[in-house]
Scaffold this motif. Sequence first.
Motif, PDB file in Angstrom:
ATOM      1  N   HIS A 393       0.849  -1.186   0.000  1.00  0.00           N
ATOM      2  CA  HIS A 393       0.000   0.000   0.000  1.00  0.00           C
ATOM      3  C   HIS A 393       0.889   1.241   0.000  1.00  0.00           C
ATOM      4  O   HIS A 393       1.925   1.294   0.680  1.00  0.00           O
ATOM      5  N   LEU A 394       0.504   2.236  -0.765  1.00  0.00           N
ATOM      6  CA  LEU A 394       1.319   3.441  -0.914  1.00  0.00           C
ATOM      7  C   LEU A 394       1.667   4.070   0.430  1.00  0.00           C
ATOM      8  O   LEU A 394       2.777   4.567   0.634  1.00  0.00           O
ATOM      9  N   LYS A 395       0.721   4.035   1.366  1.00  0.00           N
ATOM     10  CA  LYS A 395       0.937   4.668   2.673  1.00  0.00           C
ATOM     11  C   LYS A 395       1.843   3.849   3.580  1.00  0.00           C
ATOM     12  O   LYS A 395       2.219   4.320   4.664  1.00  0.00           O
ATOM     13  N   ALA A 396       2.202   2.631   3.169  1.00  0.00           N
ATOM     14  CA  ALA A 396       3.139   1.847   3.975  1.00  0.00           C
ATOM     15  C   ALA A 396       4.495   2.531   4.045  1.00  0.00           C
ATOM     16  O   ALA A 396       5.216   2.397   5.040  1.00  0.00           O
ATOM     17  N   ILE A 397       4.854   3.259   3.011  1.00  0.00           N
ATOM     18  CA  ILE A 397       6.153   3.945   3.019  1.00  0.00           C
ATOM     19  C   ILE A 397       6.172   5.017   4.104  1.00  0.00           C
ATOM     20  O   ILE A 397       7.167   5.189   4.815  1.00  0.00           O
ATOM     21  N   GLU A 398       5.064   5.736   4.251  1.00  0.00           N
ATOM     22  CA  GLU A 398       4.995   6.753   5.306  1.00  0.00           C
ATOM     23  C   GLU A 398       4.876   6.113   6.681  1.00  0.00           C
ATOM     24  O   GLU A 398       5.624   6.453   7.606  1.00  0.00           O
ATOM     25  N   PHE A 399       3.932   5.173   6.831  1.00  0.00           N
ATOM     26  CA  PHE A 399       3.637   4.625   8.151  1.00  0.00           C
ATOM     27  C   PHE A 399       4.676   3.607   8.631  1.00  0.00           C
ATOM     28  O   PHE A 399       5.066   3.614   9.792  1.00  0.00           O
ATOM     29  N   ASP A 400       5.089   2.709   7.733  1.00  0.00           N
ATOM     30  CA  ASP A 400       5.907   1.559   8.148  1.00  0.00           C
ATOM     31  C   ASP A 400       7.378   1.697   7.789  1.00  0.00           C
ATOM     32  O   ASP A 400       8.177   0.818   8.123  1.00  0.00           O
ATOM     33  N   CYS A 401       7.723   2.773   7.097  1.00  0.00           N
ATOM     34  CA  CYS A 401       9.123   3.015   6.758  1.00  0.00           C
ATOM     35  C   CYS A 401       9.627   4.279   7.454  1.00  0.00           C
ATOM     36  O   CYS A 401      10.603   4.233   8.201  1.00  0.00           O
ATOM     37  N   ILE A 402       8.926   5.387   7.258  1.00  0.00           N
ATOM     38  CA  ILE A 402       9.362   6.660   7.838  1.00  0.00           C
ATOM     39  C   ILE A 402       8.952   6.765   9.308  1.00  0.00           C
ATOM     40  O   ILE A 402       9.787   6.990  10.192  1.00  0.00           O
ATOM     41  N   ASN A 403       7.645   6.591   9.589  1.00  0.00           N
ATOM     42  CA  ASN A 403       7.178   6.757  10.966  1.00  0.00           C
ATOM     43  C   ASN A 403       7.788   5.740  11.926  1.00  0.00           C
ATOM     44  O   ASN A 403       8.012   6.028  13.110  1.00  0.00           O
ATOM     45  N   SER A 404       8.070   4.545  11.432  1.00  0.00           N
ATOM     46  CA  SER A 404       8.653   3.522  12.302  1.00  0.00           C
ATOM     47  C   SER A 404      10.112   3.825  12.646  1.00  0.00           C
ATOM     48  O   SER A 404      10.686   3.217  13.549  1.00  0.00           O
ATOM     49  N   ASN A 405      10.698   4.791  11.938  1.00  0.00           N
ATOM     50  CA  ASN A 405      12.070   5.218  12.210  1.00  0.00           C
ATOM     51  C   ASN A 405      12.117   6.697  12.604  1.00  0.00           C
ATOM     52  O   ASN A 405      13.142   7.362  12.429  1.00  0.00           O
ATOM     53  N   GLU A 406      11.031   7.194  13.164  1.00  0.00           N
ATOM     54  CA  GLU A 406      10.926   8.625  13.424  1.00  0.00           C
ATOM     55  C   GLU A 406      11.898   9.105  14.506  1.00  0.00           C
ATOM     56  O   GLU A 406      12.360  10.254  14.453  1.00  0.00           O
ATOM     57  N   ASN A 407      12.244   8.252  15.448  1.00  0.00           N
ATOM     58  CA  ASN A 407      13.198   8.681  16.481  1.00  0.00           C
ATOM     59  C   ASN A 407      14.583   8.924  15.887  1.00  0.00           C
ATOM     60  O   ASN A 407      15.280   9.868  16.263  1.00  0.00           O
ATOM     61  N   THR A 408      14.961   8.061  14.932  1.00  0.00           N
ATOM     62  CA  THR A 408      16.247   8.244  14.252  1.00  0.00           C
ATOM     63  C   THR A 408      16.247   9.540  13.444  1.00  0.00           C
ATOM     64  O   THR A 408      17.195  10.327  13.491  1.00  0.00           O
ATOM     65  N   LEU A 409      15.170   9.766  12.712  1.00  0.00           N
ATOM     66  CA  LEU A 409      15.073  10.965  11.876  1.00  0.00           C
ATOM     67  C   LEU A 409      14.994  12.232  12.717  1.00  0.00           C
ATOM     68  O   LEU A 409      15.484  13.294  12.317  1.00  0.00           O
ATOM     69  N   ASN A 410      14.403  12.138  13.892  1.00  0.00           N
ATOM     70  CA  ASN A 410      14.207  13.323  14.732  1.00  0.00           C
ATOM     71  C   ASN A 410      15.507  13.796  15.387  1.00  0.00           C
ATOM     72  O   ASN A 410      15.555  14.879  15.968  1.00  0.00           O
ATOM     73  N   GLN A 411      16.569  12.992  15.273  1.00  0.00           N
ATOM     74  CA  GLN A 411      17.861  13.411  15.824  1.00  0.00           C
ATOM     75  C   GLN A 411      18.465  14.569  15.033  1.00  0.00           C
ATOM     76  O   GLN A 411      19.297  15.313  15.544  1.00  0.00           O
ATOM     77  N   PHE A 412      18.025  14.721  13.791  1.00  0.00           N
ATOM     78  CA  PHE A 412      18.536  15.818  12.969  1.00  0.00           C
ATOM     79  C   PHE A 412      17.780  17.112  13.301  1.00  0.00           C
ATOM     80  O   PHE A 412      16.588  17.086  13.642  1.00  0.00           O
ATOM     81  N   SER A 413      18.453  18.221  13.132  1.00  0.00           N
ATOM     82  CA  SER A 413      17.787  19.513  13.324  1.00  0.00           C
ATOM     83  C   SER A 413      17.022  19.894  12.066  1.00  0.00           C
ATOM     84  O   SER A 413      17.217  19.298  11.002  1.00  0.00           O
ATOM     85  N   ILE A 414      16.186  20.904  12.190  1.00  0.00           N
ATOM     86  CA  ILE A 414      15.376  21.329  11.051  1.00  0.00           C
ATOM     87  C   ILE A 414      16.247  21.905   9.931  1.00  0.00           C
ATOM     88  O   ILE A 414      15.854  21.900   8.755  1.00  0.00           O
ATOM     89  N   GLN A 415      17.440  22.389  10.285  1.00  0.00           N
ATOM     90  CA  GLN A 415      18.353  22.916   9.266  1.00  0.00           C
ATOM     91  C   GLN A 415      19.063  21.807   8.494  1.00  0.00           C
ATOM     92  O   GLN A 415      19.644  22.045   7.430  1.00  0.00           O
ATOM     93  N   GLN A 416      19.030  20.584   9.011  1.00  0.00           N
ATOM     94  CA  GLN A 416      19.739  19.467   8.385  1.00  0.00           C
ATOM     95  C   GLN A 416      18.812  18.661   7.469  1.00  0.00           C
ATOM     96  O   GLN A 416      18.828  17.439   7.462  1.00  0.00           O
ATOM     97  N   PHE A 417      18.001  19.368   6.690  1.00  0.00           N
ATOM     98  CA  PHE A 417      17.024  18.664   5.853  1.00  0.00           C
ATOM     99  C   PHE A 417      17.705  17.797   4.796  1.00  0.00           C
ATOM    100  O   PHE A 417      17.148  16.772   4.383  1.00  0.00           O
ATOM    101  N   GLU A 418      18.907  18.177   4.348  1.00  0.00           N
ATOM    102  CA  GLU A 418      19.627  17.342   3.381  1.00  0.00           C
ATOM    103  C   GLU A 418      20.020  16.007   4.019  1.00  0.00           C
ATOM    104  O   GLU A 418      19.947  14.950   3.384  1.00  0.00           O
ATOM    105  N   ASP A 419      20.434  16.055   5.287  1.00  0.00           N
ATOM    106  CA  ASP A 419      20.774  14.824   6.001  1.00  0.00           C
ATOM    107  C   ASP A 419      19.530  13.979   6.252  1.00  0.00           C
ATOM    108  O   ASP A 419      19.581  12.745   6.196  1.00  0.00           O
ATOM    109  N   ILE A 420      18.407  14.651   6.538  1.00  0.00           N
ATOM    110  CA  ILE A 420      17.144  13.934   6.714  1.00  0.00           C
ATOM    111  C   ILE A 420      16.773  13.208   5.430  1.00  0.00           C
ATOM    112  O   ILE A 420      16.376  12.034   5.440  1.00  0.00           O
TER     113      ILE A 420
END
Length: 434
Positions: A393-420
Amino acid sequence: MDENDLKRYTVILGGGSGILFQPLDETITYILTAKHVLYKDVKDGRGQKIGEELIEKINFSYSNDQSTSIEFEIKKDENYFEHDVADAAILVLKENLGFNQIFVDERATGFDGFSLTGYPAIKRLANDKYDRQVINTLISSNTDLISLRLFIDHLDHSQITGFSGGGIIKTNGDSLLLVGIQSKTPIGDCHGEIQVVPIKRFEEIVDVYDLSKLVPSYLSNIELLINSIIGYNETLPALKPKLQIAIRKQFEQVRCALNSIYSSNYVKKLSTSVTGIKSKRFWTSFLEYALIISLLEVDGVDEDVLSKMNLTKKFIFSDSSKDIYDLYSEVLLFASENISDNCQVLLATNQIPNSPNRRRMLASEVNLDVSNVIDIETIDRVQTSSKIKEIIHLKAIEFDCINSNENTLNQFSIQQFEDILTEIKRLVYEFFNN
């Protein structure tokens, strides 16, 4: 766009009115109008009406030069096309007049801000023959006709006659929205009620005669589609603005002209129903699919890349209300055309499955319903469906790929969007290759 643009897009057409519309074909311009404006009564020797016939010629005038009439020779099924039932017709002018900021809207409710525009009989001798009547409320609507009430409810016959073929239209930022065309006016006085042919009937004319498409309103502003994609309401609140900035930056790599795709034969095979490709949800989902592919492609995405990727990561849209297992069985058959081995089907639906194991399913776990398989084409698809590895399902990428790794992604600051973005691309790559 302002009220003057409502006038600019409205023409005098014989004893009625019409609306200028730029379809996808940039070499032509349409005049949308009521069919009865193009017909005259046929009478017997005693002057009694015995029927109607299409006129051979009609004069029209633009709003900025109302005293100059342009003769249009009517050639049915060549430059004139009509609906077989509805009071709807399209005239085709073989030139681009630059009226390209008007879009169709299939709404059946919510007519605030809309107006009826046209050239009533009572003003035909004035220097400026144009008039506009503001819509008050919806009375009723169905697939054939919309009944609306005007704010002024005491117009006499001469004040409403001539509006036939005029548009139900409104300004929408830097564009105009058209929902329908005024049908026959009342024989007597207008008591505030008008009958409108929905714009869908004009789309049916386009489909029957394979004319250039009318551009829907949701393609008028791609930003509206992007905003609906990057809502991220199920995402960690602190991460949400970081994701939105990063993904909006990534959208710069999606170099697809949706208007061009909308008119292509390619897009017709991406929806399990004919109505699907006309929905805003389809185009939002398609744009999200293009975004996902761009995360996998180093050099960004254009139409050629999407066509190539559709062999291995096929996009399918379904507006079916079936249970997810029955839907997946249907999709396995529908998607089994022009695919490569181990194809992953990216499915978009109206309803998002509520658990990860329903958002991603191996094709081998889907019970393929072949009870109604009778034609050769479907039998062939039963065979080629074995090429499909899984349905995601298309939304699996958001829910089960991105959201499931949100703590890792949240370590970056808002200025580090390229790293995100770099981390998201890594996660998405691993998700599809897991």
